[in-house]
Design an enzyme around this catalytic site. Structure first.
Site, PDB file in Angstrom:
ATOM      1  N   ARG A 169       1.025  -2.598   4.322  1.00  0.00           N
ATOM      2  CA  ARG A 169       0.064  -3.659   3.980  1.00  0.00           C
ATOM      3  C   ARG A 169       0.608  -4.547   2.866  1.00  0.00           C
ATOM      4  O   ARG A 169       1.476  -4.135   2.105  1.00  0.00           O
ATOM      5  CB  ARG A 169      -1.255  -3.054   3.505  1.00  0.00           C
ATOM      6  CG  ARG A 169      -2.000  -2.323   4.575  1.00  0.00           C
ATOM      7  CD  ARG A 169      -3.361  -1.883   4.081  1.00  0.00           C
ATOM      8  NE  ARG A 169      -4.108  -1.308   5.195  1.00  0.00           N
ATOM      9  CZ  ARG A 169      -5.410  -1.108   5.201  1.00  0.00           C
ATOM     10  NH1 ARG A 169      -6.129  -1.418   4.141  1.00  0.00           N
ATOM     11  NH2 ARG A 169      -6.007  -0.594   6.253  1.00  0.00           N
ATOM     12  N   ASP A 216       0.815  -1.221   0.000  1.00  0.00           N
ATOM     13  CA  ASP A 216       0.000   0.000   0.000  1.00  0.00           C
ATOM     14  C   ASP A 216       0.850   1.275   0.000  1.00  0.00           C
ATOM     15  O   ASP A 216       2.075   1.219  -0.138  1.00  0.00           O
ATOM     16  CB  ASP A 216      -0.972   0.000   1.186  1.00  0.00           C
ATOM     17  CG  ASP A 216      -0.263   0.282   2.502  1.00  0.00           C
ATOM     18  OD1 ASP A 216       0.907  -0.094   2.621  1.00  0.00           O
ATOM     19  OD2 ASP A 216      -0.883   0.895   3.392  1.00  0.00           O
TER      20      ASP A 216
HETATM   21  C1  G1P Z   1      -8.484  -0.302   8.990  1.00  0.00           C
HETATM   22  C2  G1P Z   1      -8.349  -1.790   9.153  1.00  0.00           C
HETATM   23  C3  G1P Z   1      -7.538  -2.109  10.383  1.00  0.00           C
HETATM   24  C4  G1P Z   1      -6.180  -1.406  10.288  1.00  0.00           C
HETATM   25  C5  G1P Z   1      -6.382   0.069  10.035  1.00  0.00           C
HETATM   26  C6  G1P Z   1      -5.062   0.782   9.796  1.00  0.00           C
HETATM   27  O1  G1P Z   1      -9.132   0.252  10.104  1.00  0.00           O
HETATM   28  O2  G1P Z   1      -9.610  -2.413   9.226  1.00  0.00           O
HETATM   29  O3  G1P Z   1      -7.375  -3.498  10.495  1.00  0.00           O
HETATM   30  O4  G1P Z   1      -5.459  -1.600  11.457  1.00  0.00           O
HETATM   31  O5  G1P Z   1      -7.200   0.267   8.891  1.00  0.00           O
HETATM   32  O6  G1P Z   1      -4.397   0.286   8.682  1.00  0.00           O
HETATM   33  P1  G1P Z   1     -10.697   0.584  10.133  1.00  0.00           P
HETATM   34  O7  G1P Z   1     -10.979   1.492   8.972  1.00  0.00           O
HETATM   35  O8  G1P Z   1     -11.425  -0.722   9.973  1.00  0.00           O
HETATM   36  O9  G1P Z   1     -10.937   1.211  11.488  1.00  0.00           O
HETATM   37 ZN    ZN Z   2      -0.524   1.554   5.296  1.00  0.00          ZN
END
Ligand code: G1P
Ligand code: ZN
Length: 542
Positions: free
Chosen positions: A281, A276
């Site tokens: 990621r 990412d």
């Molecule tokens: C999302 C992902 C979570 C991750 C976060 C930061 O958060 O679901 O697992 O840790 O991004 O990368 P969310 O938007 O669900 O709160």
């Molecule tokens: Zn990231």
């Protein structure tokens, strides 16, 4: 050079979420906006005589924000800042530099997987001396500071030249511009069997790595092509661009469609991966074989000892609550600890610091280990390559044999995006109110065994995090989880996580949506998603 003390007033809504403060770029570029938040960071952690790491994912405004942060660090009395050349550092590389140099923390400029550009997203977060994201108590203190700030400190100076590696100084503060890749690449070389991976590439193994025009391009090119001998052109979209070339740098089957098409097309390479915006990621794909992040975590845990850095075995495995229980089955077989934490990487930090867990993962394409205190996209890719090089099997073969040993946790996440916040809140409130009456009821032929709102007590510091997501657990091991995203920037995003365990992995074929049919219907019925939000189908399925 003189230090200026600039009078300012609080700006509403500078509340950092799970991954720092994220806003639209024009908001960040607004008068005093970046400055107020950076001063609040320094007011909370203290800057005098300290050393910090600074870098970002290269998105629009990254370069100019870095100059402001450097001027403010100098004005606040910092002794030294280690900054990636061109103000570039991937999040895991920044975490590594913080630890390697035993610094007092670091500032990372990124909005992770959110698009970048003049009208897209920007973000700033603070990482602690252990290399991990600031815990809630610290981000809350920073937020409190933003509500009462009256002045910030900044030196008057020209820009620091960040284009060349080397030492300079700014108003008495040392600025060390470092190669953003070198130390990180050396760390990877210490963990994985580069000789075995090199031999695999030499024997004709083909790979595609999609850097999505984001920060991992230079890291992947150096490590995969230059050090491991993967064919030139293995890394695509390898030049970081301020607007990520218009791509949405989120490695999932929807946003990394080009890679998916190649991996499922004629003449697909043996292995595909993407990362990412800021490099934490990862998505893993084999030829005709998509690896869900929950399965990836389980496979990495089961095979970790094949990599030199992990040959002594794992201390434990941790996963976020919405991540499937596939990794728990591996931990049970290995007789090591398994931990279930709330969503967000910061909850793994204490487990890693205390030596309770070695490998961690989230269903949201995040995997990592105790080598840094962030999730790490390229680390996961190299771990997979190491396993493939030793086992000499395809990704599909490894998955199939994993499922036949452990059974399969069919899993999927459905996202409903940009729901009006009040509607999403009302839906969650109604669902929470209904939880106590659910156990003992049958839905879609499945008996509800338990229903709760996830509450986590940190086994290291005893802190309690409440209301971390609604869980509905069925007697057959199926599970529904619902929570609202904490990272979105537009309305509310409802995340619906669906899971069903089957001992016989062949029973429902490969597509998890088929196996999950009754669980999906039960979720819609119990949460009354359409009634509350007007949505009957998700926007994104992963
Ligand atoms: C999302 C992902 C979570 C991750 C976060 C930061 O958060 O679901 O697992 O840790 O991004 O990368 P969310 O938007 O669900 O709160
Ligand atoms: Zn990231």
């Amino acid at each position: 050079m003189s230090v200026h003390i600039i009078a300012t007033t609080p700006i509403a809504g500078q509340k950092p979420g799970t991954s720092g403060l994220r806003k639209k770029t024009p908001v960040f570029m607004g008068r005093h906006y970046l400055e107020n938040f950076v001063q609040s960071i320094f007011d909370v952690v203290g800057a005098k005589g300290k050393t910090f790491v600074l870098g970002g994912d290269g998105r629009y405004f990254n370069d100019r924000a870095a100059q402001v942060i450097l001027r403010m660090a100098a004005a606040n009395g910092a002794a030294r800042v280690i900054v990636g050349q061109g103000a570039i550092l991937s999040t895991p590389a920044a975490s590594h530099l913080i630890r390697l140099n035993k610094t007092d923390g670091g500032i990372i400029m990124s909005a992770s997987h959110n698009p970048g550009g003049p009208n897209e997203d920007f973000g700033v977060k603070f990482n602690m001396p252990n290399g991990g994201p600031a815990p809630e108590a610290v981000t809350e203190a920073m937020y409190a500071r933003t509500t009462e700030i009256t002045q910030y400190h900044i030196v008057e100076s020209q820009d620091v030249d960040l284009s060349k590696v080397g030492r300079t100084s700014l108003a008495g503060m040392t600025v060390d511009v470092v190669d953003p890749v070198a130390d990180y690449a050396a760390l990877m070389e210490s963990l994985f069997d580069f000789n075995a991976i090199r031999a695999m590439f030499k024997s004709g193994f083909r790979m595609r790595f999609d850097a999505m025009c984001a920060v991992t391009g230079p890291y992947a090119t150096e490590i995969l092509e230059n050090r491991l001998g993967a064919a030139k052109g293995t890394v695509v979209h390898g030049t970081p661009l301020p607007d990520f070339g218009g791509m949405h740098p989120d490695p999932n089957p929807i946003w990394a469609k080009e890679l998916m098409d190649e991996m499922f097309g004629a003449d697909a390479p043996d292995f595909g991966a993407a990362s990412d915006g800021d490099g934490d990621r990862n998505m893993i794909v084999g030829r005709n074989a998509y690896v869900s992040p929950s399965d990836s975590l389980a496979v990495l845990a089961a095979n970790a000892t094949l990599a030199p850095g992990y040959k002594a075995g794992l201390k434990g495995v941790a996963r976020s609550m919405p991540t499937s229980a596939a990794a728990d089955r591996v931990a049970a077989a290995l007789k090591i600890g398994s931990y279930e934490t709330p969503t967000g990487w910061k909850f793994f930090g204490n487990l890693l610091d205390a030596g309770k867990a070695t490998i961690c993962g989230e269903e949201s394409f995040g995997t990592g280990s105790d080598h840094v205190r962030e999730k790490d996209g390229l680390w996961a890719v190299l771990m997979w390559l190491n396993i493939l090089a030793v086992r000499k099997e395809s990704v599909a073969e490894i998955l199939t044999s994993h499922w036949s040993s452990f059974g399969r946790n069919f899993y999927s996440r459905h996202d409903f995006e940009a729901i009006p916040t009040e509607k999403a809140d009302a839906m969650m409130a109604a669902l929470r109110a209904a939880l106590p009456s659910m156990p003992g009821h049958q839905v879609e032929g499945m008996m509800i065994a338990d229903a709760d709102d996830f509450e986590y007590t940190d086994p290291v510091d005893g802190s309690v995090s409440r209301k971390q997501g609604v869980r509905i657990l069925f007697e057959d091991g199926s599970r529904i989880v619902l929570r609202l995203s904490g990272t979105g920037t537009e309305g509310a995003t409802l995340r619906l996580y669906l899971e069903r365990y089957e001992e016989d992995p062949a029973k429902f074929g490969l597509d998890p949506q088929i196996a999950l049919g009754p669980v999906i219907r039960a979720a819609h019925g119990l949460a009354r998603i359409e009634e509350h939000t007007g949505r009957s189908a998700p926007d994104v399925v992963t």
